[in-house]
Design a protein around this motif. Structure first.
Motif, PDB file in Angstrom:
ATOM      1  N   VAL A   1       7.365  -9.913   0.850  1.00 51.19           N
ATOM      2  CA  VAL A   1       7.241  -8.817  -0.106  1.00 51.19           C
ATOM      3  C   VAL A   1       5.779  -8.382  -0.205  1.00 51.19           C
ATOM      4  O   VAL A   1       5.473  -7.190  -0.225  1.00 51.19           O
ATOM      5  CB  VAL A   1       7.775  -9.245  -1.488  1.00 51.19           C
ATOM      6  N   ARG A   2       4.851  -9.346  -0.246  1.00 49.36           N
ATOM      7  CA  ARG A   2       3.427  -9.004  -0.346  1.00 49.36           C
ATOM      8  C   ARG A   2       2.956  -8.258   0.901  1.00 49.36           C
ATOM      9  O   ARG A   2       2.201  -7.283   0.807  1.00 49.36           O
ATOM     10  CB  ARG A   2       2.594 -10.275  -0.554  1.00 49.36           C
ATOM     11  N   GLU A   3       3.385  -8.706   2.079  1.00 50.11           N
ATOM     12  CA  GLU A   3       2.998  -8.021   3.318  1.00 50.11           C
ATOM     13  C   GLU A   3       3.531  -6.590   3.321  1.00 50.11           C
ATOM     14  O   GLU A   3       2.840  -5.660   3.759  1.00 50.11           O
ATOM     15  CB  GLU A   3       3.509  -8.794   4.527  1.00 50.11           C
TER      16      GLU A   3
ATOM     17  N   ALA B   1      -5.787  -2.504  -5.665  1.00 50.13           N
ATOM     18  CA  ALA B   1      -4.449  -2.193  -6.179  1.00 50.13           C
ATOM     19  C   ALA B   1      -3.605  -3.446  -6.368  1.00 50.13           C
ATOM     20  O   ALA B   1      -2.808  -3.539  -7.303  1.00 50.13           O
ATOM     21  CB  ALA B   1      -3.739  -1.228  -5.230  1.00 50.13           C
ATOM     22  N   LEU B   2      -3.773  -4.416  -5.474  1.00 48.52           N
ATOM     23  CA  LEU B   2      -2.945  -5.622  -5.505  1.00 48.52           C
ATOM     24  C   LEU B   2      -3.683  -6.847  -6.041  1.00 48.52           C
ATOM     25  O   LEU B   2      -3.138  -7.952  -6.016  1.00 48.52           O
ATOM     26  CB  LEU B   2      -2.409  -5.917  -4.092  1.00 48.52           C
ATOM     27  N   PHE B   3      -4.931  -6.635  -6.487  1.00 44.58           N
ATOM     28  CA  PHE B   3      -5.750  -7.730  -7.034  1.00 44.58           C
ATOM     29  C   PHE B   3      -5.953  -8.837  -6.000  1.00 44.58           C
ATOM     30  O   PHE B   3      -5.798 -10.033  -6.290  1.00 44.58           O
ATOM     31  CB  PHE B   3      -5.119  -8.295  -8.320  1.00 44.58           C
ATOM     32  N   LEU B   4      -6.321  -8.415  -4.786  1.00 50.21           N
ATOM     33  CA  LEU B   4      -6.589  -9.338  -3.691  1.00 50.21           C
ATOM     34  C   LEU B   4      -8.016  -9.115  -3.190  1.00 50.21           C
ATOM     35  O   LEU B   4      -8.562  -8.016  -3.331  1.00 50.21           O
ATOM     36  CB  LEU B   4      -5.622  -9.102  -2.524  1.00 50.21           C
ATOM     37  N   SER B   5      -8.589 -10.138  -2.572  1.00 50.52           N
ATOM     38  CA  SER B   5      -9.886  -9.946  -1.924  1.00 50.52           C
ATOM     39  C   SER B   5      -9.670  -9.203  -0.610  1.00 50.52           C
ATOM     40  O   SER B   5      -8.565  -9.193  -0.056  1.00 50.52           O
ATOM     41  CB  SER B   5     -10.540 -11.299  -1.643  1.00 50.52           C
TER      42      SER B   5
ATOM     43  N   LEU C   1      14.589  -7.375  -0.893  1.00 48.23           N
ATOM     44  CA  LEU C   1      14.065  -8.728  -1.107  1.00 48.23           C
ATOM     45  C   LEU C   1      13.250  -8.808  -2.390  1.00 48.23           C
ATOM     46  O   LEU C   1      13.324  -9.801  -3.120  1.00 48.23           O
ATOM     47  CB  LEU C   1      13.217  -9.154   0.093  1.00 48.23           C
ATOM     48  N   GLY C   2      12.473  -7.764  -2.663  1.00 49.65           N
ATOM     49  CA  GLY C   2      11.666  -7.748  -3.877  1.00 49.65           C
ATOM     50  C   GLY C   2      12.537  -7.824  -5.123  1.00 49.65           C
ATOM     51  O   GLY C   2      12.227  -8.563  -6.065  1.00 49.65           O
TER      52      GLY C   2
END
Length: 208
Positions: A147-149, A168-172, A92-93
């Motif tokens: 894909v993010r999950e 690593a993923l630039f998330l809070s 999918l990615g």
């Protein structure tokens, strides 16, 4: 004539691919890349029609991101993924990044050549096994990870903390926790360990 760039970090693999493809009168390998960065750079070579892209490279830039960068370029060549990985997240990615097709490295030579011609012509070129995986994934959409999950869960599987995943993923951290809640719900599990095990069982993330 279809002009190709081969992208794989293993010289022996590239040599074998070149020998196979250049036996075809309408296929010509114009360049080889051993890193994803090289693949992106060589994709801008005038006249290139197709980039054969592996997914795993040494270094930070990987095949999916390289595919996305190539396809974002005006007049970009097509990208056909050729890899050993067949998880839902990988497939999918790659498709979401703009790949025209997705084949596994153990595909028969005739299937690979046909896929290259199809992808270069702008057609979809999915290996039968990959198409089956996508169909199965669509049928079990309630369990399918985004894909993010899948990226979050792959980092969980690697032993990363929520903070490390966020960095690593630039998330809070709150967003990471939200993703984990959705993952647990989709997979019907109650722990990180169980989520990793279930996702690997379903082929949603890579094993090991």
């Amino acid at each position: 004539m279809i002009r190709l760039v081969l992208s794989d970090d293993h010289p022996v693999v590239r040599a074998g691919m070149r020998a196979l493809l250049e036996a075809e009168p309408d296929l010509h390998v114009v360049a080889e890349a051993s890193t994803a960065e090289e693949a992106v750079s060589l994709a801008t070579t005038p006249g290139v029609d197709l980039v054969l892209m592996d997914l795993q490279f040494p270094g930070r830039l990987q095949g999916v991101d390289a595919t996305r960068r190539i396809r974002a370029t005006p007049g970009a060549p097509r990208v056909l993924v050729l890899t050993n990985y067949d998880t839902d997240a990988d497939i999918l990615g790659a498709i979401e990044a703009g790949a025209s097709g997705y084949l596994l490295k153990d595909a028969p030579p005739g299937e690979l050549v046909a896929a290259i011609r199809a992808a270069a012509a702008g057609e979809s070129a999915l290996a039968p096994a990959v198409a089956s995986r996508l169909d199965a994934s669509q049928r079990s959409a309630d369990q399918r990870l985004t894909v993010r999950e899948a990226e979050v869960l792959a980092l969980v599987a690697a032993g990363s903390t929520n903070r490390e995943i966020g960095q690593a993923l630039f998330l809070s951290e709150a967003t990471v926790k939200s993703h984990l809640v959705h993952i647990f719900t989709k997979l019907g599990v109650g722990s990180r360990t169980a989520a990793v095990a279930k996702a690997r069982e379903l082929g949603a993330i890579r094993a090991g």
